[in-house]
Write a protein that holds these residues in place. Structure first.
Motif, PDB file in Angstrom:
ATOM      1  N   THR A 164      42.271 -36.956   9.425  1.00 11.39           N
ATOM      2  CA  THR A 164      41.930 -36.605  10.727  1.00 11.39           C
ATOM      3  C   THR A 164      41.954 -37.650  11.550  1.00 11.39           C
ATOM      4  O   THR A 164      40.922 -37.274  12.673  1.00 11.39           O
ATOM      5  CB  THR A 164      40.844 -35.544  10.131  1.00 11.39           C
TER       6      THR A 164
ATOM      7  N   SER B  12      38.576 -38.036   6.164  1.00 12.48           N
ATOM      8  CA  SER B  12      40.170 -38.111   6.313  1.00 12.48           C
ATOM      9  C   SER B  12      40.600 -38.059   4.612  1.00 12.48           C
ATOM     10  O   SER B  12      41.711 -37.226   4.054  1.00 12.48           O
ATOM     11  CB  SER B  12      41.014 -38.269   6.891  1.00 12.48           C
TER      12      SER B  12
ATOM     13  N   ASN C  89      39.115 -26.610  11.669  1.00 10.20           N
ATOM     14  CA  ASN C  89      40.031 -26.781  11.263  1.00 10.20           C
ATOM     15  C   ASN C  89      41.056 -26.069  10.460  1.00 10.20           C
ATOM     16  O   ASN C  89      41.886 -25.619  10.851  1.00 10.20           O
ATOM     17  CB  ASN C  89      40.728 -28.245  10.996  1.00 10.20           C
TER      18      ASN C  89
END
Ligand code: F0G
Length: 448
Positions: A406, A379, A255
């Protein structure tokens, strides 16, 4: 096929190029990672980022509705007829003033990009829209991935919609049930390998080589093209003014690699004049990146990073029998495959790496939930990381910060319930036992 787009090895001493018709997961000449590259002079790119906003008027067209393909001129490798979308990327940026106050940040300066709103509940759908489009271009019928859970959920969903067979490699006992249930429900053929994520990653690459499966882990450069659009949406929500910081959890490091590429390209195209700094947050129990970068001084070094240092690090890790272990199962990874691209992001954005403990992750996750957002453990590493960066003075409370959430809260309900049932946590919210008696219930409610 479009020859203004091609694949290229990221190692500057090799820089070999390959056409779009090949499915490659490493440079066949030198083994480095590959990028999708564009000859921008031969392509039509809008003069201003704000021009993309015109697509809000034509949202009845699926490609204009997609939060990935709305930005298609910035990832121009697929003909429209091949583009795959299931409506991914409807993920607005949320200003989180109460959370900011709770962690000691200024009001109006903290934003959450909640990628859990995607169709399969995580940011992976951005990447799958792009990777499945390429899979269609090369005529793939069988797709595969190794996964800590979210990639497999997303892969299985897109494969089901595209009529392809999904082969999913997961580690034994390593995957949150919300994610496993998705892969099974969408018809993914799920191989439970007696090993961890790193073993699954090695085996799926071997299986791909032998059987010609189409691999959609983040070593697939087309997948990362889709994940660039998370940054385009962040910029759009901030009226095209780059924030000071992007804070993102790091697992396999795809990412942040995609984010760095997005910013490098936007700067090259003259569409932004300043790039945000990127902070990548490891779990302390899976901290290869943190140790290599912040403790051993590993750096991009123009693309020639110190491979000997990395090899020695992994040799020591294996000799000591050190294995990743964290409540944030999504990022429980020893050997992140996108390490080199992550170093490029850190270099291009003056980025930093931090590690956060499981307890810090759990408390940050509860704080994200308490103010009405919610996310899965991995996340919350972003918010726990922000707390750490505020405490060590790297980020100031007036900086404009975007934390990437996320994955969805419901991905890992066991982690959430376990936290709230525990005594003495920062925000635990235990269920209150009451008898089946209205007087006792009323009395309890009046107590508050
Ligand atoms: N957050 C979540 C919720 C994830 O599922 C992942 C990765 C990450 C963060 C880390 O992102 O790998 O790009 O650095 N999950 C992968 C998977 C490994 O298999 O679902 P990254």
């Amino acid at each position: 096929m479009n020859d203004a787009a091609f694949q290229q090895c990221i190692h500057p001493d090799c820089a070999a190029t390959f056409d779009l018709g090949q499915s490659l997961y490493a440079c066949p000449r030198c083994g480095s990672l590959l990028d999708v590259r564009y000859d921008w002079d031969r392509l039509r790119v809008p003069a201003r980022l704000a021009d993309f906003e015109a697509r809000w008027q034509t949202r009845s067209q699926p490609l204009d509705h997609s939060g990935v393909w709305r930005f298609r001129e910035l990832l121009p490798f697929a003909p429209d007829a091949m583009k795959v979308t299931v409506g991914e990327g409807q993920t607005p940026l949320q200003q989180a003033d109460e959370l900011a106050a709770f962690i000691g940040h200024d009001a109006g300066r903290l934003f959450l990009q909640y990628e859990g709103f995607n169709p399969s509940g995580s940011f992976k759908d951005n990447g799958m829209a792009a990777a499945f489009s390429h899979a269609r271009m090369v005529g793939a019928t069988r797709v595969a991935c190794a996964s800590t859970g979210n990639t497999s959920a997303s892969l299985a969903l897109y494969a089901a919609r595209c009529g392809m067979t999904a082969w999913v490699f997961i580690g034994q006992g390593k995957i949150a049930f919300g994610k496993l249930s998705q892969a099974l429900e969408y018809g993914g053929r799920t191989l439970q390998v007696a090993g961890d994520f790193d073993a699954c990653m090695a085996r799926v690459q071997e299986a791909t080589d032998r059987l010609g499966l189409y691999l959609v882990n983040s070593v697939n450069p087309f997948r990362l093209e889709g994940q660039k659009t998370i940054m385009y949406r962040v910029l759009e929500s901030l009226r095209w003014q780059p924030p000071d910081w992007i804070v993102v959890p790091g697992g396999n490091l795809g990412n942040n690699s995609a984010f760095g590429k997005a910013f490098i390209e936007l700067r090259e195209l003259g569409l932004i004049d300043r790039v945000p700094r990127v902070a990548v947050i490891n779990a302390a129990g899976a901290n290869t990146l943190y140790r290599l970068v912040e403790q051993e001084g590993l750096a991009w070094n123009g693309g020639c990073c110190d491979a000997g240092l990395v090899d020695r690090y992994y040799a020591n890790m294996r000799a000591a029998g050190r294995k990743a272990s964290t409540i944030a199962s999504a990022i429980e990874i020893n050997v992140p495959v996108n390490l080199a691209k992550c170093l490029r992001t850190l270099d291009a954005t003056a980025g930093v790496v931090r590690e956060v403990t499981d307890d810090e992750i759990r408390d940050a996750k509860a704080a994200v939930g308490k103010f009405g957002y919610g996310c899965e453990p991995a996340s919350a590493a972003s918010v726990a990381g922000l707390r750490k960066l505020l405490a060590d003075g790297t980020i100031s409370r007036g900086d404009r910060v975007v934390c990437i959430l996320t994955g969805h809260l419901l991905k890992d309900p066991n982690a959430t319930v376990k936290y709230h049932a525990e005594m003495g946590r920062e925000l635990s919210n235990r269920p209150i036992p009451v008898p089946d008696d209205i007087e006792a219930i009323v009395a309890k409610i009046q107590e508050g």
